[in-house]
Design an enzyme around this catalytic site. Structure first.
Site, PDB file in Angstrom:
ATOM      1  N   ASP A   1      -3.786   4.299  -2.051  1.00 62.07           N
ATOM      2  CA  ASP A   1      -4.935   4.851  -1.186  1.00 62.07           C
ATOM      3  C   ASP A   1      -5.232   6.250  -1.217  1.00 62.07           C
ATOM      4  OD1 ASP A   1      -5.633   2.378   0.594  1.00 62.07           O
ATOM      5  OD2 ASP A   1      -3.610   2.359   1.247  1.00 62.07           O
TER       6      ASP A   1
ATOM      7  N   SER B   1       0.946  -1.218  -0.125  1.00 61.33           N
ATOM      8  CA  SER B   1       0.152   0.079  -0.053  1.00 61.33           C
ATOM      9  C   SER B   1       0.906   1.087  -0.065  1.00 61.33           C
ATOM     10  CB  SER B   1      -0.921  -0.038   1.149  1.00 61.33           C
ATOM     11  OG  SER B   1      -1.135   1.319   1.714  1.00 61.33           O
TER      12      SER B   1
ATOM     13  N   HIS C   1      -1.330  -1.291  -4.578  1.00 58.60           N
ATOM     14  CA  HIS C   1      -2.399  -0.826  -3.949  1.00 58.60           C
ATOM     15  C   HIS C   1      -2.203   0.736  -3.651  1.00 58.60           C
ATOM     16  CE1 HIS C   1      -6.085  -1.087  -1.640  1.00 58.60           C
ATOM     17  NE2 HIS C   1      -5.382  -0.349  -0.546  1.00 58.60           N
TER      18      HIS C   1
ATOM     19  N   MET D   1      -7.334   9.261  -0.475  1.00 55.13           N
ATOM     20  CA  MET D   1      -8.218   9.903   0.712  1.00 55.13           C
ATOM     21  C   MET D   1      -8.466  11.311   0.539  1.00 55.13           C
ATOM     22  SD  MET D   1      -6.517   8.037   3.915  1.00 55.13           S
ATOM     23  CE  MET D   1      -5.784   6.290   3.829  1.00 55.13           C
TER      24      MET D   1
ATOM     25  N   GLY E   1       0.653  -2.147   4.483  1.00 61.70           N
ATOM     26  CA  GLY E   1       1.591  -0.968   4.631  1.00 61.70           C
ATOM     27  C   GLY E   1       2.768  -1.152   5.442  1.00 61.70           C
ATOM     28  N   SER E   2       2.479  -1.107   6.886  1.00 57.01           N
ATOM     29  CA  SER E   2       3.486  -0.891   7.917  1.00 57.01           C
ATOM     30  C   SER E   2       4.451  -2.258   7.837  1.00 57.01           C
ATOM     31  CB  SER E   2       3.032  -0.648   9.158  1.00 57.01           C
ATOM     32  OG  SER E   2       1.950   0.063   9.521  1.00 57.01           O
TER      33      SER E   2
ATOM     34  N   ASP F   1      -7.327  -5.562   4.075  1.00 58.15           N
ATOM     35  CA  ASP F   1      -6.675  -4.067   4.145  1.00 58.15           C
ATOM     36  C   ASP F   1      -6.765  -3.928   5.549  1.00 58.15           C
ATOM     37  OD1 ASP F   1      -5.521  -1.954   3.695  1.00 58.15           O
ATOM     38  OD2 ASP F   1      -6.680  -0.958   2.244  1.00 58.15           O
ATOM     39  N   GLY F   2      -5.474  -3.681   6.118  1.00 62.55           N
ATOM     40  CA  GLY F   2      -5.418  -3.089   7.476  1.00 62.55           C
ATOM     41  C   GLY F   2      -4.923  -3.999   8.654  1.00 62.55           C
ATOM     42  N   GLY F   3      -3.706  -3.629   9.077  1.00 67.50           N
ATOM     43  CA  GLY F   3      -3.072  -4.578  10.127  1.00 67.50           C
ATOM     44  C   GLY F   3      -2.657  -5.809   9.838  1.00 67.50           C
TER      45      GLY F   3
ATOM     46  N   MET G   1     -12.292  -4.433   4.851  1.00 69.05           N
ATOM     47  CA  MET G   1     -11.363  -3.514   5.790  1.00 69.05           C
ATOM     48  C   MET G   1     -11.277  -4.314   6.971  1.00 69.05           C
ATOM     49  SD  MET G   1     -10.228  -1.102   3.872  1.00 69.05           S
ATOM     50  CE  MET G   1      -9.353  -0.217   5.028  1.00 69.05           C
TER      51      MET G   1
ATOM     52  N   GLY H   1      -8.441   4.976   6.780  1.00 66.23           N
ATOM     53  CA  GLY H   1      -8.196   6.205   6.905  1.00 66.23           C
ATOM     54  C   GLY H   1      -6.666   6.269   7.210  1.00 66.23           C
TER      55      GLY H   1
ATOM     56  N   GLY I   1      -2.690   4.110   8.240  1.00 70.21           N
ATOM     57  CA  GLY I   1      -1.741   3.059   8.321  1.00 70.21           C
ATOM     58  C   GLY I   1      -1.738   2.611   9.710  1.00 70.21           C
ATOM     59  N   GLY I   2      -0.960   1.605  10.117  1.00 64.52           N
ATOM     60  CA  GLY I   2      -0.540   1.402  11.496  1.00 64.52           C
ATOM     61  C   GLY I   2      -1.506   0.984  12.506  1.00 64.52           C
TER      62      GLY I   2
ATOM     63  N   HIS J   1      -7.835   2.204  -4.387  1.00 68.49           N
ATOM     64  CA  HIS J   1      -8.988   1.967  -2.950  1.00 68.49           C
ATOM     65  C   HIS J   1      -9.170   3.628  -2.971  1.00 68.49           C
ATOM     66  CE1 HIS J   1      -9.463   0.935   1.393  1.00 68.49           C
ATOM     67  NE2 HIS J   1     -10.421   1.585   0.972  1.00 68.49           N
TER      68      HIS J   1
ATOM     69  N   MET K   1     -11.151   6.194  -1.017  1.00 69.88           N
ATOM     70  CA  MET K   1     -11.680   6.440   0.419  1.00 69.88           C
ATOM     71  C   MET K   1     -12.248   7.842   0.210  1.00 69.88           C
ATOM     72  SD  MET K   1      -9.088   4.425   2.785  1.00 69.88           S
ATOM     73  CE  MET K   1      -7.951   4.334   1.561  1.00 69.88           C
TER      74      MET K   1
END
Ligand code: DX5
Ligand code: ZN
Length: 242
Positions: free
Chosen positions: A46, A19, A44, A48, A204-205, A182-184, A148, A153, A155-156, A77, A79
């Site tokens: 993001d 991401s 990917h 926003m 991401g992270s 997506d996420g974590g 999600m 909104g 990352g991390g 993506h 958002m």
């Protein structure tokens, strides 16, 4: 008919999708080269708008800039509050897949239909608190569902396991639909998501906060394989009992 890029996304699965939210925007060309060398097959992005989510990232110029540096499919993506307002410019900028949030639109069927008309892959996304039922009939019009595992909104954030139930349910009801999370996502959660039937894993992270993208993506791919191994062990055990 599926575009070549959509087919490439399908063929990449199961795949880790970096991401580009935490990357070095001062060196997009270098970032893309390093990710590509590390084995990324889809990127990917993001987007926003500071309205649908309380964060502001980037729009068409970055998509267009990335497009000039890579042939990898670009999974965008959105958002944003009004996905249809920016859909065509995003496609013109080089997006291959456009994913909109079901929470953002009044009529998901109409949105999915209009995105389809643009000739790109279409995804529909939902946040952890949004029930699967909110997809309604739009789910049968899209190429991908994005579940999600954090509130869209930032990352991390910490992984919310509610996503796993949704993935299992979607996988059961729609065996051929591409499923993305997506996420974590990290080495452990990727394995859980794979076991729940997910195809595409946005990260991401766990890539950008590591020293080596190559090592990070290799570790994540190993996490995907762990799920496959556990599944085959379970299969063998089932055979033993038969
Ligand atoms: C969150 C974004 C994600 C995010 C993932 O709104 O859609 O793509 O960058 O980042 P991590 O992997 O750090 O949760
Ligand atoms: Zn995303």
């Amino acid at each position: 008919m599926a575009t070549a890029a959509l087919q490439a996304i399908r063929d990449s699965a199961p795949a880790v999708l970096p991401s580009l939210l935490l990357c070095d925007f001062g060196d997009l060309k270098g970032e893309v080269a390093e990710l590509s060398a590390a084995g990324a097959r889809v990127l990917h992005l993001d987007v926003m708008d500071g309205n649908f989510v309380p964060n502001l990232t980037y729009g068409m110029p970055i998509v267009e800039g990335l497009r000039r540096h890579t042939d990898l499919p670009l999974d965008v993506h959105l958002m944003i509050t009004d996905p249809l307002a920016y859909a065509k410019p995003m496609v013109d900028a080089g997006a291959d897949m456009l994913t909109f949030h079901v929470e953002a639109v009044r009529d998901p069927v109409e949105t999915a239909g209009k995105l389809r008309d643009l000739g790109v892959g279409v995804g529909i996304a939902l946040n952890p608190e949004t029930p699967l039922a909110s997809f309604g009939d739009a789910i049968s019009m899209v190429d991908m569902a994005l579940v999600m595992s954090v509130e869209a909104g930032f990352g991390g954030q910490a992984f919310n396991p509610i996503a796993l139930e949704k993935l299992r349910s979607l996988r059961q009801d729609y065996p051929d639909l591409l499923l993305e999370i997506d996420g974590g996502i990290g080495v452990d959660t990727i394995s859980l998501a794979r076991a729940a039937g997910c195809d595409l894993f946005v990260v991401g992270s766990a890539i950008f906060r590591q020293d080596s993208y190559l090592a990070a993506i290799a570790d994540l791919n190993a996490g995907i394989q762990t799920a496959a191994r556990n599944e085959s062990v379970r299969g063998l055990k089932r055979e033993d009992h038969s």
